[in-house]
Design a protein around this motif. Structure first.
Motif, PDB file in Angstrom:
ATOM      1  N   ASP A  58     -24.823 -18.365 -13.292  1.00  7.77           N
ATOM      2  CA  ASP A  58     -23.433 -18.383 -12.831  1.00  7.77           C
ATOM      3  C   ASP A  58     -23.074 -19.680 -12.121  1.00  7.77           C
ATOM      4  OD1 ASP A  58     -23.188 -15.849 -13.871  1.00  7.77           O
ATOM      5  OD2 ASP A  58     -23.337 -14.820 -11.930  1.00  7.77           O
ATOM      6  N   ASN A  59     -24.055 -20.275 -11.444  1.00  6.88           N
ATOM      7  CA  ASN A  59     -23.798 -21.499 -10.686  1.00  6.88           C
ATOM      8  C   ASN A  59     -24.146 -22.777 -11.443  1.00  6.88           C
ATOM      9  OD1 ASN A  59     -22.957 -20.735  -7.752  1.00  6.88           O
ATOM     10  ND2 ASN A  59     -24.643 -19.334  -8.225  1.00  6.88           N
ATOM     11  N   GLY A  60     -24.669 -22.613 -12.669  1.00 10.02           N
ATOM     12  CA  GLY A  60     -24.988 -23.783 -13.476  1.00 10.02           C
ATOM     13  C   GLY A  60     -26.109 -24.641 -12.914  1.00 10.02           C
ATOM     14  N   TRP A  61     -27.032 -24.023 -12.197  1.00  5.94           N
ATOM     15  CA  TRP A  61     -28.084 -24.800 -11.527  1.00  5.94           C
ATOM     16  C   TRP A  61     -29.076 -25.434 -12.501  1.00  5.94           C
ATOM     17  CZ3 TRP A  61     -29.166 -20.581  -7.280  1.00  5.94           C
ATOM     18  CH2 TRP A  61     -28.125 -20.609  -6.352  1.00  5.94           C
ATOM     19  N   ILE A  62     -29.204 -24.882 -13.716  1.00  8.12           N
ATOM     20  CA  ILE A  62     -30.088 -25.524 -14.697  1.00  8.12           C
ATOM     21  C   ILE A  62     -29.264 -26.155 -15.823  1.00  8.12           C
ATOM     22  CG2 ILE A  62     -32.108 -24.095 -14.171  1.00  8.12           C
ATOM     23  CD1 ILE A  62     -31.437 -22.450 -16.711  1.00  8.12           C
ATOM     24  N   GLY A  63     -28.005 -26.413 -15.541  1.00  9.34           N
ATOM     25  CA  GLY A  63     -27.140 -27.012 -16.555  1.00  9.34           C
ATOM     26  C   GLY A  63     -26.779 -25.996 -17.626  1.00  9.34           C
ATOM     27  N   THR A 123     -30.428 -27.695 -19.676  1.00  9.32           N
ATOM     28  CA  THR A 123     -30.377 -29.153 -19.800  1.00  9.32           C
ATOM     29  C   THR A 123     -30.753 -29.863 -18.509  1.00  9.32           C
ATOM     30  OG1 THR A 123     -28.013 -29.055 -19.296  1.00  9.32           O
ATOM     31  CG2 THR A 123     -28.650 -29.110 -21.633  1.00  9.32           C
ATOM     32  N   GLU A 124     -30.744 -29.119 -17.383  1.00 10.20           N
ATOM     33  CA  GLU A 124     -31.027 -29.766 -16.096  1.00 10.20           C
ATOM     34  C   GLU A 124     -32.128 -29.068 -15.306  1.00 10.20           C
ATOM     35  OE1 GLU A 124     -27.448 -30.452 -13.849  1.00 10.20           O
ATOM     36  OE2 GLU A 124     -26.292 -30.852 -15.667  1.00 10.20           O
ATOM     37  N   GLY A 125     -32.786 -28.085 -15.900  1.00 13.12           N
ATOM     38  CA  GLY A 125     -33.849 -27.425 -15.158  1.00 13.12           C
ATOM     39  C   GLY A 125     -34.370 -26.196 -15.877  1.00 13.12           C
ATOM     40  N   THR A 126     -35.382 -25.578 -15.261  1.00 10.98           N
ATOM     41  CA  THR A 126     -36.060 -24.421 -15.842  1.00 10.98           C
ATOM     42  C   THR A 126     -36.369 -23.406 -14.753  1.00 10.98           C
ATOM     43  OG1 THR A 126     -37.073 -25.753 -17.581  1.00 10.98           O
ATOM     44  CG2 THR A 126     -38.135 -23.660 -17.072  1.00 10.98           C
ATOM     45  N   ILE A 127     -36.215 -22.140 -15.085  1.00  7.81           N
ATOM     46  CA  ILE A 127     -36.621 -21.037 -14.209  1.00  7.81           C
ATOM     47  C   ILE A 127     -37.688 -20.237 -14.939  1.00  7.81           C
ATOM     48  CG2 ILE A 127     -35.879 -18.988 -12.929  1.00  7.81           C
ATOM     49  CD1 ILE A 127     -34.580 -21.582 -11.985  1.00  7.81           C
ATOM     50  N   GLN A 134     -42.914 -13.059  -9.341  1.00  6.64           N
ATOM     51  CA  GLN A 134     -42.940 -14.441  -8.835  1.00  6.64           C
ATOM     52  C   GLN A 134     -41.885 -15.285  -9.549  1.00  6.64           C
ATOM     53  OE1 GLN A 134     -46.152 -17.152  -9.969  1.00  6.64           O
ATOM     54  NE2 GLN A 134     -46.356 -17.772  -7.816  1.00  6.64           N
ATOM     55  N   ILE A 135     -41.106 -16.003  -8.770  1.00  4.69           N
ATOM     56  CA  ILE A 135     -40.046 -16.856  -9.310  1.00  4.69           C
ATOM     57  C   ILE A 135     -40.361 -18.303  -8.989  1.00  4.69           C
ATOM     58  CG2 ILE A 135     -37.571 -17.361  -9.272  1.00  4.69           C
ATOM     59  CD1 ILE A 135     -37.170 -14.496  -8.178  1.00  4.69           C
ATOM     60  N   ARG A 136     -40.380 -19.145 -10.022  1.00  4.28           N
ATOM     61  CA  ARG A 136     -40.598 -20.583  -9.854  1.00  4.28           C
ATOM     62  C   ARG A 136     -39.481 -21.333 -10.547  1.00  4.28           C
ATOM     63  NH1 ARG A 136     -45.337 -22.273 -12.721  1.00  4.28           N
ATOM     64  NH2 ARG A 136     -45.602 -24.004 -11.275  1.00  4.28           N
ATOM     65  N   TYR A 137     -39.127 -22.500 -10.006  1.00  7.27           N
ATOM     66  CA  TYR A 137     -38.069 -23.285 -10.634  1.00  7.27           C
ATOM     67  C   TYR A 137     -38.395 -24.773 -10.570  1.00  7.27           C
ATOM     68  CZ  TYR A 137     -36.464 -23.965  -5.781  1.00  7.27           C
ATOM     69  OH  TYR A 137     -36.388 -24.272  -4.445  1.00  7.27           O
ATOM     70  N   SER A 138     -37.847 -25.476 -11.535  1.00 10.00           N
ATOM     71  CA  SER A 138     -37.962 -26.934 -11.589  1.00 10.00           C
ATOM     72  C   SER A 138     -36.584 -27.471 -11.968  1.00 10.00           C
ATOM     73  CB  SER A 138     -38.997 -27.357 -12.641  1.00 10.00           C
ATOM     74  OG  SER A 138     -39.026 -28.765 -12.760  1.00 10.00           O
ATOM     75  N   LEU A 139     -36.012 -28.268 -11.096  1.00  9.15           N
ATOM     76  CA  LEU A 139     -34.652 -28.745 -11.297  1.00  9.15           C
ATOM     77  C   LEU A 139     -34.638 -30.254 -11.524  1.00  9.15           C
ATOM     78  CD1 LEU A 139     -32.828 -26.587  -8.601  1.00  9.15           C
ATOM     79  CD2 LEU A 139     -33.146 -26.113 -11.028  1.00  9.15           C
ATOM     80  N   GLY A 140     -35.012 -30.647 -12.715  1.00  6.11           N
ATOM     81  CA  GLY A 140     -34.839 -32.026 -13.149  1.00  6.11           C
ATOM     82  C   GLY A 140     -35.854 -33.030 -12.663  1.00  6.11           C
TER      83      GLY A 140
END
Length: 332
Positions: free
Chosen positions: A137-142, A251-255, A261-267
């Motif tokens: 909803d917030n477009g955090w991973i593009g 396009t800008e990250g991965t969840i 367990q939740i992991r994220y990588s944002l660019g």
């Protein structure tokens, strides 16, 4: 107090729903009916309530306010329509029905007789889903480009104790279930990806009969969404130690979610663990009660239930025809 009748112990989650009822101050179990009389009588005795062999007597009983339906899936339409026509609120296990047309008929009855219907899609209340939805909803991973969800267990893996695995054999009967691993366990990845990725345009499915059961015991679905994203749904009854996985690639990250367990990588190619996920929403049983008592609107929506059947129906057609299916052809 909402007086409840339990309709069948066929489904493996029936006892879970009993515990949820017993933990809810608004609910009280009054009666048991089961299409298997011996099973039903035993259950009623365990719970200390009467058993009624005639379902019509249950549904016309003016002391009963609601029913919890755990029948074989092929009985859902008949039982739920009868409950609605007798103005009983309905809680039921997924899937609601085998076809979109049947789901629509059920919802028309629910609307006509003004009862609350809740289909248990519990993972839509979990913190990991709520975080994934917030990310989208917030477009955090593009722009979302790919979504993958896997849920599998070893229920049909043979053991010395059980030749065909620990899963009840009735879950491997096509007439009662309508299918195997995809329609049962795969329901969770289906409704999760439906919510997160949006409208499905086309799909192709393969349902494997590895152990030559009546139903599939291993399945995969590839999906193309109206947004341009791609999806992969994996499920099965033959995987030892397979964790739940939900992955969103943008396009800008991965969840990446594994278990809880939740992991994220944002660019930046660096991975971070999410320490404080959102609070879980009330479970489906609690939402059902709230809708009856307080007239609240459940977060589990009619569209979630309808689209779950829509994808299952299209996937079954794809598997049969060995081809990509235009999902819009199955929409009514």
């Amino acid at each position: 107090m909402i007086n409840v009748a339990l309709l069948s112990r066929w489904h493996v989650h029936a006892d879970d729903y009993v515990r949820q009822i017993q933990n809810n101050d608004h609910l009280s179990i009054q009666l048991v009916w089961d299409e298997n009389v011996e099973r039903g009588k035993k259950w009623a005795e365990e719970l200390g309530v009467p058993f009624e062999a005639d379902i019509q007597k249950v549904l016309t009983n003016t002391l009963i306010d609601g029913v919890v339906v755990n029948t074989p899936t092929n009985l859902h339409k008949e039982v739920i329509l009868a409950a609605a026509k007798n103005k009983k609120h309905i809680f039921t296990e997924k899937v609601l029905a085998f076809t979109v047309k049947d789901c629509e008929e059920i919802y028309n009855a629910v609307d006509q007789y003004e009862v609350q219907l809740m289909v248990s899609l519990p993972r839509l209340t979990e913190p990991y889903y709520l975080y994934a939805q917030r990310v989208i909803d917030n477009g955090w991973i593009g722009k979302l480009t790919t979504i993958r969800c896997r849920l599998a267990h070893n229920g049909a893996v043979a053991s010395p104790e059980k030749r065909e695995g620990w899963l009840p054999q009735r879950f491997l009967k096509k007439e009662q279930c309508g299918g195997g691993s995809l329609i049962d366990l795969g329901a969770h990845p289906i409704y999760l990806t439906n919510r997160l990725a949006g409208e499905v345009k086309t799909l192709v499915a393969h349902m494997q009969h590895t152990n030559e059961f009546e139903v599939d015991d291993n399945a995969v679905v590839l999906l193309a969404y109206e947004s341009g994203a791609m999806g992969i749904i994996e499920t099965g009854f033959l995987s030892q130690g397979s964790p739940f996985q939900l992955e969103l690639y943008g396009t800008e990250g991965t969840i990446r979610i594994e278990g809880s367990q939740i992991r994220y990588s944002l660019g930046n190619n660096e991975w971070t663990n999410l320490d404080k996920p959102p609070e879980a929403l009330p479970i489906p049983m609690e939402q059902w009660v709230s809708a009856i008592v307080d007239k609240t609107t459940p977060t589990i929506k009619r569209s979630d239930v309808m689209h779950l059947t829509l994808i299952n129906e299209a996937a079954a057609k794809s598997n049969k025809e060995v081809s990509w299916i235009n999902v819009n052809d199955n929409r009514n």
